[in-house]
Design a protein around this motif. Sequence first.
Motif, PDB file in Angstrom:
ATOM      1  N   ARG A  38       0.747  -1.083  -0.034  1.00 45.57           N
ATOM      2  CA  ARG A  38      -0.052  -0.048   0.284  1.00 45.57           C
ATOM      3  C   ARG A  38       0.840   1.357   0.061  1.00 45.57           C
ATOM      4  N   GLN A  39       0.390   2.319  -0.482  1.00 47.25           N
ATOM      5  CA  GLN A  39       0.952   3.577  -0.641  1.00 47.25           C
ATOM      6  C   GLN A  39       0.141   4.881  -0.424  1.00 47.25           C
ATOM      7  N   VAL A  40       0.580   5.776   0.446  1.00 44.97           N
ATOM      8  CA  VAL A  40      -0.041   7.047   0.512  1.00 44.97           C
ATOM      9  C   VAL A  40       0.789   8.111  -0.083  1.00 44.97           C
ATOM     10  N   PRO A  41       0.206   9.271  -0.533  1.00 41.32           N
ATOM     11  CA  PRO A  41       1.116  10.096  -1.383  1.00 41.32           C
ATOM     12  C   PRO A  41       2.092  10.614  -0.514  1.00 41.32           C
ATOM     13  N   GLY A  42       3.335  10.907  -1.001  1.00 44.04           N
ATOM     14  CA  GLY A  42       4.644  11.191  -0.449  1.00 44.04           C
ATOM     15  C   GLY A  42       5.225  10.571   0.680  1.00 44.04           C
ATOM     16  N   LYS A  43       5.084   8.947   0.451  1.00 41.26           N
ATOM     17  CA  LYS A  43       5.396   8.061   1.241  1.00 41.26           C
ATOM     18  C   LYS A  43       5.824   6.835   0.182  1.00 41.26           C
ATOM     19  N   ASP A  44       6.740   6.130   0.842  1.00 36.70           N
ATOM     20  CA  ASP A  44       7.389   4.806  -0.079  1.00 36.70           C
ATOM     21  C   ASP A  44       6.143   3.765   0.184  1.00 36.70           C
ATOM     22  N   ARG A  45       6.019   2.863  -1.014  1.00 37.09           N
ATOM     23  CA  ARG A  45       5.214   1.711  -0.896  1.00 37.09           C
ATOM     24  C   ARG A  45       5.674   0.830   0.133  1.00 37.09           C
ATOM     25  N   ALA A  92      -5.175   4.161   2.002  1.00 33.97           N
ATOM     26  CA  ALA A  92      -4.012   4.276   0.855  1.00 33.97           C
ATOM     27  C   ALA A  92      -4.302   3.374  -0.209  1.00 33.97           C
ATOM     28  N   THR A  93      -3.608   3.468  -1.430  1.00 32.53           N
ATOM     29  CA  THR A  93      -3.740   2.848  -2.356  1.00 32.53           C
ATOM     30  C   THR A  93      -2.954   1.355  -2.332  1.00 32.53           C
ATOM     31  N   TYR A  94      -3.828   0.470  -2.765  1.00 32.94           N
ATOM     32  CA  TYR A  94      -3.422  -1.038  -2.387  1.00 32.94           C
ATOM     33  C   TYR A  94      -2.951  -1.744  -3.718  1.00 32.94           C
ATOM     34  N   TYR A  95      -1.761  -2.180  -3.673  1.00 31.85           N
ATOM     35  CA  TYR A  95      -1.379  -2.860  -5.140  1.00 31.85           C
ATOM     36  C   TYR A  95      -1.250  -4.180  -4.871  1.00 31.85           C
ATOM     37  N   CYS A  96      -1.335  -5.115  -5.739  1.00 31.13           N
ATOM     38  CA  CYS A  96      -0.910  -6.612  -5.622  1.00 31.13           C
ATOM     39  C   CYS A  96       0.340  -6.597  -6.528  1.00 31.13           C
ATOM     40  N   ALA A  97       1.147  -7.575  -6.317  1.00 30.30           N
ATOM     41  CA  ALA A  97       2.277  -7.828  -6.996  1.00 30.30           C
ATOM     42  C   ALA A  97       2.800  -9.200  -7.173  1.00 30.30           C
ATOM     43  N   ALA A  98       3.606  -9.614  -7.888  1.00 37.50           N
ATOM     44  CA  ALA A  98       4.048 -10.963  -8.017  1.00 37.50           C
ATOM     45  C   ALA A  98       5.389 -10.762  -7.966  1.00 37.50           C
ATOM     46  N   ALA A  99       6.151 -11.902  -7.090  1.00 36.18           N
ATOM     47  CA  ALA A  99       7.421 -11.894  -6.647  1.00 36.18           C
ATOM     48  C   ALA A  99       8.219 -12.560  -7.834  1.00 36.18           C
ATOM     49  N   ARG A 100       9.692 -12.155  -7.816  1.00 31.66           N
ATOM     50  CA  ARG A 100      10.368 -12.843  -8.704  1.00 31.66           C
ATOM     51  C   ARG A 100      10.711 -14.230  -8.551  1.00 31.66           C
ATOM     52  N   SER A 101      10.652 -14.829  -7.110  1.00 33.52           N
ATOM     53  CA  SER A 101      10.641 -16.043  -6.912  1.00 33.52           C
ATOM     54  C   SER A 101       9.345 -16.579  -5.890  1.00 33.52           C
TER      55      SER A 101
END
Length: 124
Positions: A38-45, A92-101
Amino acid sequence: QVQLVESGGGLVQAGGSLRLSCAASGSTSGLPAMGWFRQVPGKDREFVAGLNWYGDHTHYADPVEGRFVISRDNAKNTVYLQMNKLEPEDTATYYCAAARSGKIEELASNYIAWGQGTLVAVSS
């Protein structure tokens, strides 16, 4: 190349629940671990939760431990994030992601595919 599309975000009152979904398409083979950030403006994911391919190993960030549950349905190529007892700080804005392993990773740099994000807003 795997494509990810999140859905399920919205506005909810504090104490309420939401379930986010992440539908994967494309090259979904390779047994990758999946994560939610998750990420909010001005901060790291920031890392929220992750699980391995089989869904039998999960890991949560401290702020969401005991309130959020990550799961996956590989037959549907979908990962879920059930969010309970939501707090305004979860906005926050929530993101899903696929790992490299197949290993659950907390660093965003270890993820190779990202969705476009879905906004979650929790009112007090």
